[in-house]
Design an enzyme around this catalytic site. Structure first.
Site, PDB file in Angstrom:
ATOM      1  N   ARG A  36       0.802  -1.235   0.000  1.00  0.00           N
ATOM      2  CA  ARG A  36       0.000   0.000   0.000  1.00  0.00           C
ATOM      3  C   ARG A  36       0.834   1.285   0.000  1.00  0.00           C
ATOM      4  O   ARG A  36       0.298   2.368  -0.194  1.00  0.00           O
ATOM      5  CB  ARG A  36      -0.961  -0.007   1.202  1.00  0.00           C
ATOM      6  CG  ARG A  36      -2.162  -0.918   0.972  1.00  0.00           C
ATOM      7  CD  ARG A  36      -3.261  -0.593   1.944  1.00  0.00           C
ATOM      8  NE  ARG A  36      -3.039  -1.247   3.232  1.00  0.00           N
ATOM      9  CZ  ARG A  36      -3.524  -0.778   4.381  1.00  0.00           C
ATOM     10  NH1 ARG A  36      -4.220   0.336   4.414  1.00  0.00           N
ATOM     11  NH2 ARG A  36      -3.295  -1.427   5.501  1.00  0.00           N
ATOM     12  N   GLY A 133       9.370  -4.053  11.875  1.00  0.00           N
ATOM     13  CA  GLY A 133      10.126  -2.955  11.280  1.00  0.00           C
ATOM     14  C   GLY A 133       9.260  -1.781  10.878  1.00  0.00           C
ATOM     15  O   GLY A 133       9.784  -0.691  10.633  1.00  0.00           O
TER      16      GLY A 133
END
Ligand code: UD1
Ligand code: CA
Length: 490
Positions: A36, A133
């Site tokens: 995205r 992360g």
């Protein structure tokens, strides 16, 4: 595949931040695609507050005193590993030989599969802390409490309660209130979807037990993925305690999936930094128009106008005023200095040092290696690079000082420059104390203008000048009396 990154020599952090002396090894999952983001750059390398998302997480793991940090890479692995390598080499916070390692996850078969790849790099003793992360703002204190909740024997889950839990794994509890499972949104029943307690994606578990549970994962679920969250079931089956550590600071567990989320978290974080500065007495004209991308240290009575950006390491002394629309990076600014609007200061790796009582700008540019004494004035459209200016020196308009040593009380005229570059090499210009350089002069380096000397406007100076001398190096004025301009032909 695994590669160890050996860091250079950096500050050493204690490796015992775990509870009761338990060593903590951290796994950072960073292999996901980040579809995205619609970016060519791997998601974890997008920046928040000027620093890659992964840099925040790895920095937090180091601040925690992790014994080892294993980063799981996959999408964009080369770039992500190169970033980590650079971080480790250029002053990263890791100290021991194998403190930071990367393992590849190819293909990406889920979060459980990601952590499985890290197993060969993990010790058997101590606690393993799993982080994402793309969740950059988790804080060391929160993780310390999570590790403490594990206590080296339990599985501890970091969770929160959300008004809208859509998309998250839900914490499923038994009648006694104990957590018995995490059920992913896509696998959840209607009743389970009503649960608002969600899993943040971060957990702490005894290393040995976690390794055992990871070996038992399967992908029989709605997404055909190996879910890390399934370890909860195994903990319950093995009679290992499961602790849910809930926090209510949403910023710390917010993940980044899209540019909009990145911008939203950036602004929320900036507002938090702004609030901390204002708590310390800094006067921000508008906390919503303030950006700190690094470390900003402020003395007393510092005032910062709107739309200023601070990058890297910046220190502002007492009573410093920064005008609107300034960008200041890697610089120290002395007390009572006024930085006028639209000034750009970028110290790069050399740094910029501005003394006390300076007047800088508007529209000034200070580049790496600019070192200004006290009471220096740098005016509009003046560029200073790798130059020292002593007390009281002034360059007020349209000038360039590059690779120059400028003495006390020198006045460097409008439109004058140091020609420091001969097309191959850079040379220094020395302008001794009390020199007055007129307008539109070119000082061709290497050259020294002797103390107290004067350079006439429009001069190109190619030879050293004696102290006290007037130097004029330009065509003699020619004046033809009663000059008749040509007339237009009819
Ligand atoms: C995960 C949790 C969910 C939790 C949510 C919080 C699982 C199964 N679910 O879901 O319970 O509420 O996080 O945000 O763990 N990654 C890899 N390799 C993979 C897949 C993912 O490295 O094969 C990394 C991603 O890059 C990311 C992290 O793992 O950094 C989380 O992955 P993501 O796909 O976002 O997990 P969610 O479905 O959000
Ligand atoms: Ca996610």
């Amino acid at each position: 595949m695994s590669s160890s990154i050996s860091p250079g020599s950096h500050q050493t952090l204690s490796a015992d931040a775990g509870s009761a002396g338990q060593p903590v090894d951290v796994v950072v999952m960073a292999a996901g695609k980040g579809t995205r983001m619609k970016s060519r750059l791997p998601k974890v390398l997008h920046r928040l507050a000027g620093r890659p998302l992964l840099g925040h997480v790895v920095g937090t793991a180091a601040a925690l005193g992790a014994r080892k940090v294993v980063v799981v890479t996959g999408h964009g692995a080369m770039e992500v590993e190169a970033f980590l390598q650079a971080t480790a080499v250029t002053g990263g916070p890791f100290s021991s030989e194998n403190a930071l390692a990367c393992v590849r996850q190819e293909p990406q078969l889920g979060t459980g599969h990601a952590v499985q790849q890290a197993v060969p790099e993990l010790h058997d003793d101590g606690v393993v802390l799993v982080l994402s992360g793309d969740v950059p703002l988790i804080q060391p204190d929160t993780l310390r409490r999570l590790v403490a909740a594990s206590g080296g024997s339990k599985l501890a889950l970091l969770g929160m309660t959300l008004a809208d839990p859509t998309g998250y794994g839900r914490l499923v509890r038994d009648a006694a209130g104990g957590v018995t499972a995490i059920v992913e949104h896509k696998d959840a029943s209607e009743a389970q979807r009503a649960v608002r307690e969600v899993y943040s994606g971060m957990m702490a578990a005894p290393a040995k037990k976690l390794k055992d549970w990871l070996a038992r994962l399967d992908n029989r679920n709605a997404q055909n993925e190996f879910y890390l969250t399934d370890v909860v079931k195994f903990a319950v089956a093995d009679g290992v305690g499961v602790a849910a550590h809930l926090i209510d600071d949403g910023l710390q567990v917010a993940g980044i999936n899209s540019p909009a989320q990145l911008a939203e978290l950036e602004r929320a974080w900036q507002l938090r930094q702004a609030a901390a500065l204002m708590d310390a007495g800094v006067r921000l004209a508008d906390p919503a128009r303030f950006d700190q991308r690094g470390r900003l240290t402020c003395g007393q009575d510092v005032a910062i106008d709107v739309n200023c950006v601070f990058e890297g390491d910046v220190a502002l002394g007492d009573n410093v005023t920064v005008g609107a629309n300034c960008v200041i990076a890697n610089a120290t600014i002395g007390a009572h200095t006024v930085v006028q609007p639209f000034t750009h200061i970028d110290g790069g790796t050399l740094g910029v040092a501005v003394g006390a009582d300076n007047l800088i700008g508007p529209f000034a540019r200070l580049r790496p290696g600019a070192a200004l004494g006290d009471a220096v004035h740098i005016g509009n459209f003046v560029e200073v690079k790798n130059s020292t200016l002593a007390h009281g020196a002034k360059a007020n308009h349209l000038a360039y000082l590059g690779d120059a040593t400028v003495g006390e009380n020198v006045n460097f005229g409008a439109g004058s420059i140091t020609a420091n570059y001969d097309g191959a090499n850079k040379h220094r210009t020395v302008i001794e104390a009390d020199v007055h350089v007129g307008s539109n002069c070119v000082l061709v380096a290497p050259v020294t203008i002797g103390a107290g000397g004067t350079v006439g406007g429009g001069s190109t100076v190619t030879k050293n000048t004696a102290p006290g001398a007037l130097t004029v190096a330009r065509g003699k004025p020619v004046s033809v009396p009663n000059w008749q301009r040509p007339l237009k032909k009819r």
